[in-house]
Design an enzyme around this catalytic site. Sequence first.
Site: not given
Ligand code: NAX
Length: 334
Positions: A159, A187
């Site tokens: 952000d 966020h």
């Molecule tokens: P993806 O769905 O591409 O990847 C997430 C991964 O996490 C998957 O491979 C899934 O199998 C794995 N996962 C699920 N549960 C798990 C667990 N218990 N232990 C280990 N791995 C696990 O998502 P991606 O685009 O990489 O985003 C990841 C997270 O970042 C989301 O929650 C998203 O909302 C968040 N974000 C946060 C941001 C921030 O500024 N704070 C910005 C970017 C993003 O939106």
Amino acid sequence: MAEPIKVLVTGAAGQIAYSLLYNIAKGDVFGNDQPLILVLLDIAPMMSVLDGVVMEIQDCALPLVHGVIATDKEDEAFKDIDVAILVGSMPRREGMERKDLLQANAKIFKTQGCALDKFAKKSVKVLVVGNPANTNCLTAIKSAPSIPKENFSCLTRLDHNRAKAQIASKLGVQSGDVKNVIIWGNHSSTQYPDVTHATVKVEGKEMNVYDAVADDNWLKGDFIATVQQRGAAVIKARKLSSAMSAAKAISDHMRTLWFGTPVNEWVSMGVISDGNPYNIPNDLVYSFPVQIKNKTWNIVPCLKINDFSCEKMKATAKELLQEKETASEFLSSI
Ligand code: NAX
């Protein structure tokens, strides 16, 4: 050469990690003389994808990578780690309510907080990225009482970077010319991107952003809304949440935590509030302007807060209080 540090990335088979791991592995985050052992955690069904990620890391032939551990077991993943970047969670899809996301992810961050408490070094630095990042970070803090709560932070640097980029684009300057923007609060779309104290270099002259832009309506209206809604706009366009820019922001956040902030500059970071110095309720993970030295953050004190800012800061704190309540009700019911 220094001893390798153990860096855990969760959600390692996901889209953010795919960009992030390369940034870390090539030395952009912890320095190009710091060897690394990369620990990659994902869930069991993703292990074959993770195998492919491991092969690619090997094929990069990067000299700093002294080992890669890929696992779906938390006890193995959190063992003796120096850094935890907690990305793994369920990402927000188009139209998904924040509350649904909160419940789906609260459980993950409770379990991983417990694993930090049990297996990680007590000096571990923890960055929570998975959304809702602030409240997940609070859940992890509460589940890891043996680790100082100051060791935890959540990502609002994306952000922060978005705010810098919007100001730079408005003024036709480079993002690097814009300093000291602030993201206050959550966020989420209630965050308050604040440029009251920000400066920008225009034609070699350092100016206050309000004076340089000279358009209060834009700064108090469209600018704030654009930064607040940027994540949703990316999802709408890409049908996936931000990944490349998120990985860059995570790298910026960790690098700043590791090496500190330049003199007279600050960055935004979600950290635990103790009520000071801006009257934000204590025991919330709230994004503040922070300065960092010796891997320790301090909230920038004594910034003058006008009435407009005060209202916006309160509104985002209110949302965080509600999230905290929902998470703790949900966690006590399971
Ligand atoms: P993806 O769905 O591409 O990847 C997430 C991964 O996490 C998957 O491979 C899934 O199998 C794995 N996962 C699920 N549960 C798990 C667990 N218990 N232990 C280990 N791995 C696990 O998502 P991606 O685009 O990489 O985003 C990841 C997270 O970042 C989301 O929650 C998203 O909302 C968040 N974000 C946060 C941001 C921030 O500024 N704070 C910005 C970017 C993003 O939106």
